[in-house]
Motif scaffolding. Structure first.
Motif, PDB file in Angstrom:
ATOM      1  N   ILE A 217     -53.584  -6.806  -9.410  1.00 45.02           N
ATOM      2  CA  ILE A 217     -54.020  -6.271 -10.696  1.00 45.02           C
ATOM      3  C   ILE A 217     -55.052  -7.194 -11.310  1.00 45.02           C
ATOM      4  O   ILE A 217     -54.828  -8.400 -11.447  1.00 45.02           O
ATOM      5  CB  ILE A 217     -52.822  -6.101 -11.651  1.00 45.02           C
ATOM      6  CG1 ILE A 217     -51.798  -5.135 -11.035  1.00 45.02           C
ATOM      7  CG2 ILE A 217     -53.289  -5.591 -13.014  1.00 45.02           C
ATOM      8  CD1 ILE A 217     -50.518  -4.997 -11.839  1.00 45.02           C
ATOM      9  N   CYS A 218     -56.215  -6.619 -11.647  1.00 44.44           N
ATOM     10  CA  CYS A 218     -57.281  -7.341 -12.342  1.00 44.44           C
ATOM     11  C   CYS A 218     -57.401  -6.749 -13.737  1.00 44.44           C
ATOM     12  O   CYS A 218     -57.804  -5.592 -13.889  1.00 44.44           O
ATOM     13  CB  CYS A 218     -58.606  -7.200 -11.603  1.00 44.44           C
ATOM     14  SG  CYS A 218     -58.632  -7.985  -9.981  1.00 44.44           S
ATOM     15  N   GLY A 219     -57.009  -7.520 -14.744  1.00 49.72           N
ATOM     16  CA  GLY A 219     -56.937  -6.971 -16.088  1.00 49.72           C
ATOM     17  C   GLY A 219     -55.754  -6.030 -16.174  1.00 49.72           C
ATOM     18  O   GLY A 219     -54.605  -6.459 -16.072  1.00 49.72           O
ATOM     19  N   THR A 220     -56.022  -4.726 -16.297  1.00 54.17           N
ATOM     20  CA  THR A 220     -54.949  -3.725 -16.331  1.00 54.17           C
ATOM     21  C   THR A 220     -55.084  -2.704 -15.213  1.00 54.17           C
ATOM     22  O   THR A 220     -54.438  -1.652 -15.248  1.00 54.17           O
ATOM     23  CB  THR A 220     -54.944  -2.981 -17.687  1.00 54.17           C
ATOM     24  OG1 THR A 220     -56.208  -2.308 -17.866  1.00 54.17           O
ATOM     25  CG2 THR A 220     -54.704  -3.935 -18.844  1.00 54.17           C
ATOM     26  N   THR A 221     -55.903  -2.995 -14.210  1.00 50.65           N
ATOM     27  CA  THR A 221     -56.155  -2.013 -13.158  1.00 50.65           C
ATOM     28  C   THR A 221     -56.166  -2.686 -11.793  1.00 50.65           C
ATOM     29  O   THR A 221     -56.226  -3.909 -11.674  1.00 50.65           O
ATOM     30  CB  THR A 221     -57.499  -1.295 -13.412  1.00 50.65           C
ATOM     31  OG1 THR A 221     -57.596  -0.126 -12.600  1.00 50.65           O
ATOM     32  CG2 THR A 221     -58.681  -2.212 -13.143  1.00 50.65           C
TER      33      THR A 221
END
Length: 228
Positions: free
Chosen positions: A180-184
């Motif tokens: 997950i990068c940030g929220t995605t």
């Protein structure tokens, strides 16, 4: 009298159920022709992930309408995340997607439409650890009911594309584990295979028709007695 009416109504209902019962079928099974990583997931601003594959050459190994297999086709896939990615059990990453796909004889969704459709509430899921045979894998799966799957085809009658239906994509040889990068979901590339299934409108079974007839006759007899 009430008991007789109930028995007749039950017989009619069971007969109708036998007629309406759907038989599930596998519509299509396919796999990418090469081991190149032709599916790309792009993380945009740490908030959205776009998943796509353009003119991916695939071999169809199973097809529902009796056409001889294997045969060649082209897969186009375009999906966008519709919710935040979540971490489940410490290792599994999941995120909801919606989008479209085509499996056709020509590039760009042209030629014979073997199977195309749209989907939503589809879950992209995979693990942050490698599988039992090594390497990272993920799957994109939608089923209706629960999600939404709409299927069309030039070769398969609409009556054979009824719910419950499902479309699934399996991504192998991921360039990195799902994370997950940030929220995605973060960027990755992968190879693809998949399959789809649906239910066909059943031909009324002789037993079902007979039971329905008995039920209707019973109801008619009850009405005559009441009228008398």
């Amino acid at each position: 009298m009430k008991k007789l009416a109930l028995m007749a109504t039950t017989a009619a209902f069971v007969g109708l159920s036998a007629i309406a019962q759907a038989a599930p079928i596998t519509i299509i099974t396919w796999a990418q022709d090469t081991t190149e990583k032709l599916i790309t997931a792009n993380s945009i601003g740490g908030a959205t992930t776009e998943l796509m594959g353009t003119n991916v050459a695939v071999t169809v190994s199973g097809y529902a309408n009796g056409v001889a297999t294997p045969f060649s086709a082209f897969l186009n896939l375009n999906a966008t995340s519709t919710g935040a990615a979540t971490l489940v059990g410490g290792d599994d990453v999941r995120q909801a997607f919606a989008g479209t796909f085509t499996i056709t004889s020509g590039m760009g969704g042209t030629g014979i439409n073997y199977l195309s459709g749209s989907f939503s509430d589809i879950a992209l899921a995979g693990s942050r650890v490698s599988g039992p045979q090594g390497g990272f894998q993920a799957s994109l799966l939608a089923t209706e009911p629960s999600g939404i799957v709409n299927l069309t085809s030039d070769q398969i009658p609409a009556a054979n594309l009824q719910d419950p239906s499902a479309i699934g994509f399996t991504f192998t040889a991921l360039s990195q584990a799902l994370d997950i990068c940030g929220t995605t979901i973060c960027h990755f590339t992968a190879s693809v295979s998949g399959n789809a299934s649906a239910s066909q409108v059943a031909v009324p079974a002789p037993a079902g028709l007979a039971f329905l007839g008995l039920g209707l006759l019973g109801l008619a007899a009850v009405r005559r007695k009441v009228a008398a």
